[in-house]
Design a protein around this motif. Structure first.
Motif, PDB file in Angstrom:
ATOM      1  N   SER A 214      10.006  11.605   2.286  1.00  0.00           N
ATOM      2  CA  SER A 214       8.978  11.535   1.247  1.00  0.00           C
ATOM      3  C   SER A 214       7.966  10.455   1.597  1.00  0.00           C
ATOM      4  O   SER A 214       8.327   9.368   2.063  1.00  0.00           O
ATOM      5  N   PHE A 215       6.686  10.761   1.401  1.00  0.00           N
ATOM      6  CA  PHE A 215       5.635   9.778   1.637  1.00  0.00           C
ATOM      7  C   PHE A 215       5.468   8.835   0.445  1.00  0.00           C
ATOM      8  O   PHE A 215       4.647   7.924   0.479  1.00  0.00           O
ATOM      9  N   ASP A 216       6.236   9.066  -0.586  1.00  0.00           N
ATOM     10  CA  ASP A 216       6.064   8.288  -1.808  1.00  0.00           C
ATOM     11  C   ASP A 216       6.531   6.854  -1.614  1.00  0.00           C
ATOM     12  O   ASP A 216       7.609   6.602  -1.092  1.00  0.00           O
ATOM     13  N   ARG A 217       5.696   5.915  -2.063  1.00  0.00           N
ATOM     14  CA  ARG A 217       6.071   4.502  -2.128  1.00  0.00           C
ATOM     15  C   ARG A 217       6.003   4.104  -3.604  1.00  0.00           C
ATOM     16  O   ARG A 217       4.997   3.554  -4.076  1.00  0.00           O
ATOM     17  N   PRO A 218       7.061   4.387  -4.369  1.00  0.00           N
ATOM     18  CA  PRO A 218       7.000   4.197  -5.820  1.00  0.00           C
ATOM     19  C   PRO A 218       6.793   2.756  -6.259  1.00  0.00           C
ATOM     20  O   PRO A 218       6.369   2.506  -7.388  1.00  0.00           O
ATOM     21  N   ASN A 219       7.085   1.800  -5.379  1.00  0.00           N
ATOM     22  CA  ASN A 219       6.897   0.392  -5.757  1.00  0.00           C
ATOM     23  C   ASN A 219       5.442  -0.043  -5.681  1.00  0.00           C
ATOM     24  O   ASN A 219       5.092  -1.130  -6.155  1.00  0.00           O
ATOM     25  N   ILE A 220       4.559   0.791  -5.093  1.00  0.00           N
ATOM     26  CA  ILE A 220       3.143   0.429  -4.962  1.00  0.00           C
ATOM     27  C   ILE A 220       2.351   1.007  -6.132  1.00  0.00           C
ATOM     28  O   ILE A 220       2.422   2.202  -6.403  1.00  0.00           O
ATOM     29  N   ARG A 221       1.596   0.168  -6.801  1.00  0.00           N
ATOM     30  CA  ARG A 221       0.691   0.621  -7.862  1.00  0.00           C
ATOM     31  C   ARG A 221      -0.694   0.842  -7.265  1.00  0.00           C
ATOM     32  O   ARG A 221      -1.294  -0.071  -6.694  1.00  0.00           O
ATOM     33  N   SER A 342       4.366  -3.977  -5.805  1.00  0.00           N
ATOM     34  CA  SER A 342       3.184  -4.402  -5.061  1.00  0.00           C
ATOM     35  C   SER A 342       1.989  -3.564  -5.500  1.00  0.00           C
ATOM     36  O   SER A 342       2.148  -2.574  -6.211  1.00  0.00           O
ATOM     37  N   SER A 343       0.799  -3.957  -5.044  1.00  0.00           N
ATOM     38  CA  SER A 343      -0.434  -3.298  -5.486  1.00  0.00           C
ATOM     39  C   SER A 343      -1.283  -2.842  -4.311  1.00  0.00           C
ATOM     40  O   SER A 343      -1.368  -3.515  -3.280  1.00  0.00           O
ATOM     41  N   ALA A 344      -1.925  -1.692  -4.511  1.00  0.00           N
ATOM     42  CA  ALA A 344      -2.969  -1.205  -3.603  1.00  0.00           C
ATOM     43  C   ALA A 344      -4.228  -1.057  -4.451  1.00  0.00           C
ATOM     44  O   ALA A 344      -4.309  -0.171  -5.303  1.00  0.00           O
ATOM     45  N   TRP A 345      -5.191  -1.929  -4.229  1.00  0.00           N
ATOM     46  CA  TRP A 345      -6.388  -2.006  -5.081  1.00  0.00           C
ATOM     47  C   TRP A 345      -7.625  -1.781  -4.212  1.00  0.00           C
ATOM     48  O   TRP A 345      -7.714  -2.287  -3.095  1.00  0.00           O
ATOM     49  N   CYS A 407       2.930   9.805 -12.128  1.00  0.00           N
ATOM     50  CA  CYS A 407       3.845   8.823 -11.539  1.00  0.00           C
ATOM     51  C   CYS A 407       4.130   7.654 -12.466  1.00  0.00           C
ATOM     52  O   CYS A 407       5.152   6.987 -12.328  1.00  0.00           O
ATOM     53  N   GLY A 408       3.211   7.358 -13.390  1.00  0.00           N
ATOM     54  CA  GLY A 408       3.401   6.225 -14.286  1.00  0.00           C
ATOM     55  C   GLY A 408       3.138   4.888 -13.638  1.00  0.00           C
ATOM     56  O   GLY A 408       3.352   3.843 -14.254  1.00  0.00           O
ATOM     57  N   ASN A 409       2.637   4.886 -12.390  1.00  0.00           N
ATOM     58  CA  ASN A 409       2.383   3.616 -11.711  1.00  0.00           C
ATOM     59  C   ASN A 409       1.088   3.666 -10.899  1.00  0.00           C
ATOM     60  O   ASN A 409       1.017   3.158  -9.790  1.00  0.00           O
ATOM     61  N   CYS A 410       0.061   4.312 -11.464  1.00  0.00           N
ATOM     62  CA  CYS A 410      -1.293   4.240 -10.913  1.00  0.00           C
ATOM     63  C   CYS A 410      -2.236   4.030 -12.092  1.00  0.00           C
ATOM     64  O   CYS A 410      -1.859   4.238 -13.248  1.00  0.00           O
ATOM     65  N   ASP A 411      -3.470   3.639 -11.828  1.00  0.00           N
ATOM     66  CA  ASP A 411      -4.386   3.328 -12.918  1.00  0.00           C
ATOM     67  C   ASP A 411      -4.653   4.532 -13.811  1.00  0.00           C
ATOM     68  O   ASP A 411      -4.768   4.394 -15.039  1.00  0.00           O
ATOM     69  N   ASN A 412      -4.729   5.726 -13.228  1.00  0.00           N
ATOM     70  CA  ASN A 412      -5.014   6.912 -14.044  1.00  0.00           C
ATOM     71  C   ASN A 412      -3.852   7.290 -14.954  1.00  0.00           C
ATOM     72  O   ASN A 412      -4.056   7.883 -16.009  1.00  0.00           O
TER      73      ASN A 412
END
Length: 627
Positions: A214-221, A342-345, A407-412
């Motif tokens: 999976s390409f998902d990194r659930p810890n990254i917002r 962690s964050s990706a902004w 996902c519950g962990n992105c700005d949208n």
């Protein structure tokens, strides 16, 4: 211990799984495999070839390190990244694995010593730069050695369609030609279908299985904001969400790198610049400080980051749009390798699209390459402009369908944007662009739409057009958002040869006729960064030991970190090579009183227990007494 484990594996029966788990635990201190790791290790240990796509921080390295210990001979790891070679070898040596590098950093005498070790069978893993491997001397050397496997890391570099094509990787076709019976494992964190196909073709992996995690990194917002005053927005983001954290800030130009680093330092945020124009010694010193010190922010061009194995980068910020989703995914993936929040902004604006498109069109690439590059850029712009879950859109690009739509962990997801029917607004914009001759950029169109009597508007007589003032219901900021979204939808395109003039595309006809639906995202109220700070470090229970019910003692965490820094300084290695943050948090949370209890902490293998066990137990006892 690794050498006995390797010897035992050579004498093992056909089922290598028990030996793999034993080596995983004794050498690396890990209790079990993650995802497809065990299946990959079993396959390669058995002599099979494969392609592995696994996200940054997903455990790719173990997929070739373990088979190298389990198979007879030395594992050859091809990597273009000197920093990664250095850090991984340092970590392997700490764990008791016989590892070395062959690259341009070695003197002739040092390289000769490594070559002698390889031929004598005294190495378990050898990291080689691709240009070194392709030399006649090195190929002859490998021909005399006992090779366990070839691991081609950063395998996307072999593809001309990839985001980081490196010509020297093309020459790696020599590996299957000269060593057809040695298993090959190609690994990358980012590759679309086109890139995967080229990796398979060039590295002779036809018929070999592909293991796609999976390409998902659930810890990254994930968060993408409208670019207004980007430096101020960045400072607010760091100050409110990540004070005292290590982070990477990406800028497109060298000048912007230096200006941004200076602005952050002025704001009290320790920041260092990194770009190809700096003196090599300064670059190396800044990179070492970022790797070895806590809380340093590096501001860099995209030349920085590949091969940086630092696990506790808490945020990655972009002040300019990357070239593609692959580049964005790889760069943001440098955050949170340890699995902690962690964050990706990213701050993004219309000028970013114009600039990137101009760079593509002015490049020396073939027309086919330019078409692919523009398609990749448009996919990234779609991610930036989507009103839906960003993670779902990101994963969808790589052909993955997540279990949940949100996902519950992105700005949208955290602050869902309001979407409205924007057909009439889009028609006004397209009509304005058409009636002004499709010769002007966003600012002039906005002046006409809102009815602003500027010198330029009157000079061209645009105040006498029927579209003058027809968009007065929206302000300049709102119109900027509309233009950006309409460009992202493909109804307007920026002409790089006409300094960003916005021109109608073929699809604009359907909008003007009312046949095409246009849904626009409304501008979110306010632009201030939300102060919902991600709690992610000191005193938090580490993911690997969550559920044990103990809270980490902040005083003990501080003492363990100070001890780690001193050990790292004396040994000349990054702090995380000694112990990862998650391991320190694990020790502070469970407070082991014996070496046996300490050995149960993930990240404490036999060698680390031997080297550091007594000191760590003493620190825990001292910390418990103070508490």
């Amino acid at each position: 211990m690794p050498v006995p484990a390797k010897a035992a594996a050579r004498n093992a029966k056909s089922d290598a799984a028990p030996d793999a788990l034993s080596v995983l635990n004794h050498v690396f201190g890990l209790p079990g495999f993650r995802g497809a790791q065990e299946e990959i290790v079993r396959h390669v240990t058995g002599g099979g070839n494969c392609l592995v796509l696994m996200p940054t921080g997903g455990g790719k390295s173990l997929c070739y390190q373990l088979p190298s210990l389990l198979r007879k001979g030395c594992g050859i790891v091809v990597s273009p990244l000197i920093a990664l070679m250095r850090d991984q070898v340092a970590g392997l040596l700490e764990a008791g694995v016989r590892a070395a590098v062959l690259n341009s950093t070695l003197s002739y005498e040092e390289a000769s010593a490594v070559e002698a070790q390889l031929v004598a069978g005294e190495l378990d893993l050898l990291y080689i730069a691709p240009e070194r491997l392709l030399t006649p001397r090195c190929l002859a050397l490998l021909g005399r050695a006992d090779i366990a496997l070839f691991a081609i890391d950063e395998a996307h570099c072999v593809s001309q369609w990839g985001h980081d094509f490196r010509p020297e990787y093309i020459g790696l076709t020599v590996i299957p030609e000269r060593f057809p019976d040695v298993p090959r494992i190609a690994l990358t964190a980012t590759a679309d279908e086109l890139t995967r196909k080229e990796i398979v073709d060039r590295l002779g992996l036809g018929g070999a299985p592909s293991f796609v995690a999976s390409f998902d990194r659930p810890n990254i917002r994930y968060e993408i904001v409208e670019k207004q005053n980007a430096p101020a927005q960045l400072k607010a983001f760091i100050a409110e969400r990540h004070p005292g954290d290590a982070g990477i800030v990406y800028c497109l130009s060298r000048a912007k790198v230096e200006d941004t680093a200076a602005a952050l330092n002025k704001a009290g945020i320790p920041a260092l610049p990194y770009h190809a124009g700096l003196d090599a010694n300064i670059r190396a010193r800044n990179q070492d400080r970022f790797i070895n010190e806590d809380g340093v922010v590096i501001v860099a061009t995209i030349a920085f980051g590949m091969g940086i194995d630092k696990p506790d980068v808490r945020f990655v910020a972009h002040l300019d749009l990357p070239k593609s989703i692959e580049a964005y995914y790889q760069e943001t993936g440098r955050a949170g390798r340890d699995g902690k929040p962690s964050s990706a902004w990213m701050a993004y604006g219309l000028s970013d699209i114009v600039q990137q498109r101009r760079m593509i069109e002015e490049s020396n690439g073939a027309e086919a390459f330019k078409r692919v590059s523009i398609g990749k850029l448009e996919a990234l712009v779609g991610l930036a402009e989507t009103a839906d879950c960003r993670r779902t859109r990101l994963l969808g690009y790589f052909g993955e369908t997540p279990a949940a739509a949100k996902c519950g962990n992105c700005d949208n997801c955290l602050s869902p944007p309001v979407v409205r029917d924007g057909k009439v607004v889009a028609q006004k914009l397209l009509s304005c662009a058409y009636r002004t001759g499709q010769r002007f950029g966003a600012m002039h169109l906005i002046d006409v739409l809102v009815g602003r009597m500027t010198e330029r508007v009157t000079q061209f007589g645009h105040d006498r057009l029927s579209v003058f003032g027809i968009g007065a219901e929206l302000n300049e900021k709102q119109w900027r958002g509309v233009i950006r979204q309409v460009v992202a939808m493909g109804h307007l395109a920026a002409d790089s040869e006409a300094f960003g003039a916005l021109k109608l595309t073929e699809s604009a006809r359907g909008v003007l006729k009312g046949e095409t639906e246009v849904m626009l995202r409304e501008q979110a109220a306010g632009t201030r960064v939300r102060a919902t700070r991600t709690k992610s470090r000191r005193g938090e229970i580490a993911p690997d030991i969550a559920g044990r019910g103990a809270a980490a003692n902040p005083t003990l965490v501080g003492a363990l970190r100070a001890w780690r820094s001193e050990v790292a300084r004396k040994r000349g290695v990054p702090a995380y090579v000694v112990l990862h943050d998650a391991t320190i948090d694990g020790i502070a949370a469970s407070r082991p009183a014996t070496l046996t209890q300490l050995r149960d902490i993930p990240g404490i293998g036999d060698k680390k227990l031997e080297h550091y066990g007594d000191e760590l137990i003493a620190l825990v006892k001292a910390g418990s007494a103070e508490a």
